[in-house]
Motif scaffolding. Structure first.
Motif, mmCIF file in Angstrom:
data_model
loop_
_atom_site.group_PDB
_atom_site.id
_atom_site.type_symbol
_atom_site.label_atom_id
_atom_site.label_comp_id
_atom_site.label_asym_id
_atom_site.label_seq_id
_atom_site.Cartn_x
_atom_site.Cartn_y
_atom_site.Cartn_z
ATOM 1 N N LEU A 7 0.789 -1.160 -0.093
ATOM 2 C CA LEU A 7 -0.154 -0.098 -0.028
ATOM 3 C C LEU A 7 1.032 1.093 -0.025
ATOM 4 N N LYS A 8 2.124 1.099 0.189
ATOM 5 C CA LYS A 8 3.007 2.359 0.340
ATOM 6 C C LYS A 8 3.179 3.133 -1.000
ATOM 7 N N SER A 9 2.886 2.200 -1.941
ATOM 8 C CA SER A 9 3.061 2.574 -3.103
ATOM 9 C C SER A 9 2.224 1.899 -4.244
ATOM 10 N N LYS A 144 -2.428 2.064 8.761
ATOM 11 C CA LYS A 144 -2.887 3.593 9.335
ATOM 12 C C LYS A 144 -3.341 4.550 7.899
ATOM 13 N N ILE A 145 -4.401 5.162 7.826
ATOM 14 C CA ILE A 145 -4.948 5.781 6.691
ATOM 15 C C ILE A 145 -4.531 7.212 7.048
ATOM 16 N N PRO A 146 -3.980 7.844 6.107
ATOM 17 C CA PRO A 146 -3.299 9.191 6.269
ATOM 18 C C PRO A 146 -4.463 10.178 6.407
ATOM 19 N N PRO A 147 -4.316 11.147 7.320
ATOM 20 C CA PRO A 147 -5.627 12.086 7.346
ATOM 21 C C PRO A 147 -5.711 12.853 6.075
ATOM 22 N N THR A 148 -6.953 13.341 5.703
ATOM 23 C CA THR A 148 -7.153 14.310 4.852
ATOM 24 C C THR A 148 -6.878 15.643 5.449
ATOM 25 N N GLU A 157 -9.318 21.636 15.274
ATOM 26 C CA GLU A 157 -10.595 22.180 15.943
ATOM 27 C C GLU A 157 -10.936 21.655 17.137
ATOM 28 N N ASN A 158 -10.655 20.256 17.500
ATOM 29 C CA ASN A 158 -10.930 19.432 18.655
ATOM 30 C C ASN A 158 -9.607 19.447 19.580
ATOM 31 N N LYS A 159 -9.065 20.377 19.664
ATOM 32 C CA LYS A 159 -7.639 20.229 20.598
ATOM 33 C C LYS A 159 -8.303 20.171 22.195
ATOM 34 N N GLY A 160 -7.399 19.315 22.787
ATOM 35 C CA GLY A 160 -7.850 18.889 24.241
ATOM 36 C C GLY A 160 -8.752 17.729 24.128
ATOM 37 N N LYS A 161 -9.247 17.186 22.913
ATOM 38 C CA LYS A 161 -9.870 15.739 23.050
ATOM 39 C C LYS A 161 -8.847 14.765 22.510
ATOM 40 N N ARG A 162 -9.121 13.547 22.867
ATOM 41 C CA ARG A 162 -8.124 12.559 22.259
ATOM 42 C C ARG A 162 -8.286 12.377 21.181
ATOM 43 N N SER A 163 -7.023 12.505 20.148
ATOM 44 C CA SER A 163 -6.777 12.167 19.042
ATOM 45 C C SER A 163 -7.342 10.833 18.724
ATOM 46 N N MET A 164 -7.829 10.657 17.320
ATOM 47 C CA MET A 164 -8.286 9.680 16.661
ATOM 48 C C MET A 164 -7.353 9.315 15.518
ATOM 49 N N ILE A 165 -7.227 7.958 15.148
ATOM 50 C CA ILE A 165 -6.537 7.753 13.882
ATOM 51 C C ILE A 165 -7.554 6.719 12.914
ATOM 52 N N LYS A 166 -7.296 6.447 11.728
ATOM 53 C CA LYS A 166 -8.266 5.769 11.055
ATOM 54 C C LYS A 166 -7.257 4.494 10.420
ATOM 55 N N LEU A 167 -7.954 3.262 10.495
ATOM 56 C CA LEU A 167 -7.137 2.131 10.107
ATOM 57 C C LEU A 167 -7.644 1.503 9.059
ATOM 58 N N LEU A 168 -7.059 0.890 7.877
ATOM 59 C CA LEU A 168 -7.642 0.063 6.983
ATOM 60 C C LEU A 168 -7.081 -1.480 7.419
ATOM 61 N N ILE A 169 -8.138 -2.188 7.720
ATOM 62 C CA ILE A 169 -8.013 -3.557 8.218
ATOM 63 C C ILE A 169 -8.347 -4.531 7.174
ATOM 64 N N VAL A 170 -7.624 -5.526 6.979
ATOM 65 C CA VAL A 170 -7.950 -6.775 6.062
ATOM 66 C C VAL A 170 -7.824 -7.912 6.737
ATOM 67 N N ALA A 171 -9.040 -8.875 6.488
ATOM 68 C CA ALA A 171 -9.047 -9.929 7.150
ATOM 69 C C ALA A 171 -9.183 -11.036 5.989
ATOM 70 N N ILE A 172 -8.225 -12.038 6.173
ATOM 71 C CA ILE A 172 -8.497 -13.312 5.143
ATOM 72 C C ILE A 172 -8.626 -14.475 5.892
ATOM 73 N N GLN A 173 -9.873 -15.208 5.444
ATOM 74 C CA GLN A 173 -10.027 -16.517 6.105
ATOM 75 C C GLN A 173 -9.058 -17.596 5.755
ATOM 76 N N ASN A 174 -8.352 -18.052 6.823
ATOM 77 C CA ASN A 174 -7.102 -18.914 6.680
ATOM 78 C C ASN A 174 -7.616 -20.201 5.876
ATOM 79 N N ASP A 175 -8.891 -20.843 5.676
ATOM 80 C CA ASP A 175 -9.240 -21.811 5.097
ATOM 81 C C ASP A 175 -8.869 -21.645 3.609
ATOM 82 N N ALA A 176 -9.190 -20.248 3.383
ATOM 83 C CA ALA A 176 -9.033 -19.803 1.737
ATOM 84 C C ALA A 176 -7.514 -19.752 1.225
#
Length: 377
Positions: A7-9, A144-148, A157-176
């Protein structure tokens, strides 16, 4: 190799990216429900050269008609792949295989910001909310998904609140994964990697776009919609309408065998409502209309939630080749629509130009796998 290393490139790799590497070849195998496809590419000192490609139907290996969708056992699939590699004259020793989206899950989630060490324990817990089987039965990877720019402003605008991050998660069935590796073993090779088909299509069909782009893969068993924004998959959605639904509708309406209905579909398509077989519009239109209505719904939802318009839609997969479908898609979704042209990323004989242009959407996954293989070896 982790599922998401590439995904880096992911977007925008061009033949020039291979400059300086020694000459070598690599093939990719796309396992679909109605056919299996292969593409072999060669890195000739920085030039990506198409060496061979081919396709075999799964139907006859499962006791069904050519073009009919069927899930094969690892043994039968391995036999088919072995035959395909031989008939296509694949000579490369190294290759890769795609994993179907129906055996995997791609999601993006938002969690409180933590360090990378803690992510390893948090992701499986988060994934349990979405994965319909025990986490022990799947292989997980994430990035990690880079912020837009909008996201950065919102966080500021939400300083003082806990920062959030977005993740892209991929799950593949082991049987597959195990079945894929076993089929490859029977076919006579060990895959360098396996990859979810969506990522392969993206690599071969996009050209470095930074705006939001949708790719609709119209297959025999299902249609897969992905929205890619700034080089990252943001939406992955399966639509339970597909090319074979049209064939079945024609078969039932005209009272003809599946194989004859498939011929009629390819001959008539969506170009004319009247044909030698009567009025087919009322038979095939419900499937096509639902397909693009659902595509539009997902794109509109993404636009509302992210304040980012989807700029264009690219059609890939064998179903994308249906006559007249491109025109209907353009009318229904209201944004520019084009067919994928994955072979444009390769150097090919001039006399094959028209053939490859027509076949291109069908080979998006196989070619995307081969491209990744050349980049990594």
């Amino acid at each position: 190799m982790p599922i998401l290393d590439f995904l880096k490139s992911l977007i925008g790799r061009a033949p020039a990216a291979l400059t300086g590497k020694k000459e070598t070849s690599f093939f990719g195998v796309d396992v679909g429900l109605s056919s299996v496809k292969v593409v072999q590419l060669r890195n000739d000192h920085g030039r990506v050269v198409l060496e061979t490609y081919g396709e075999l139907s799964t139907g006859p290996y499962g006791g069904l008609a050519v073009g009919q969708a069927t899930g094969l056992s690892a043994e039968k699939l391995g036999e088919l792949i072995r035959d395909l590699l031989r008939e296509a004259n694949v000579t490369a020793k190294r290759g890769a295989m795609a994993i179907s989206l129906r055996s995997s899950l791609i999601i993006d989630v938002e969690i409180p910001e933590v360090d990378d060490v803690r992510l390893a324990s948090i992701v499986p817990i988060e994934a349990r909310k979405y994965v319909p089987v025990p986490i022990s039965e799947v292989s997980l990877d994430w990035i990690k998904i880079p912020p837009t720019a909008d996201g950065q402003l919102e966080w500021a605008e939400n300083k003082g609140k806990r920062s959030m991050i977005k993740l892209l998660i991929v799950a593949i069935q082991n049987d597959a994964i195990k079945q894929t590796q076993e089929a490859a073993r029977i076919a006579g090779f060990v895959p360098d990697f396996v990859e979810v088909e969506t990522f392969s299509s993206i690599r071969s069909s996009l050209r470095g776009e930074l705006g939001a782009t949708a790719i609709l893969d119209i297959g025999a068993g299902s249609s897969k919609l992905a929205i890619i924004d700034r080089g990252v998959v943001r939406v992955s959605h399966t639509i339970n309408k597909n090319a074979q639904d049209i064939t079945i509708a024609i078969s039932r309406s005209l009272g003809v065998p599946f194989i004859k209905a498939e011929e009629i579909k390819r001959e008539v398509g969506m170009v004319a409502r009247e044909s030698a077989y009567g009025e087919l519009g009322s038979v095939v239109n419900p499937t096509v209309e639902y397909l693009f209505a659902e595509t539009s719904r997902v794109m509109v939802k993404y636009q509302k939630e992210n304040r980012r318009s989807v700029d264009k839609l690219v059609l890939v997969g064998g179903g994308a080749l249906l006559k007249g479908l491109l025109e209907i898609a353009t009318r229904e979704v209201g944004i520019p629509v084009s067919l994928g042209t994955p072979f444009d990323k390769t150097e090919t004989p001039a006399f094959l130009g028209n053939v490859l242009q027509s076949a291109g959407p069908s080979f998006a996954v196989a070619l995307g796998l081969a491209l990744r293989g050349l980049e990594e070896i």
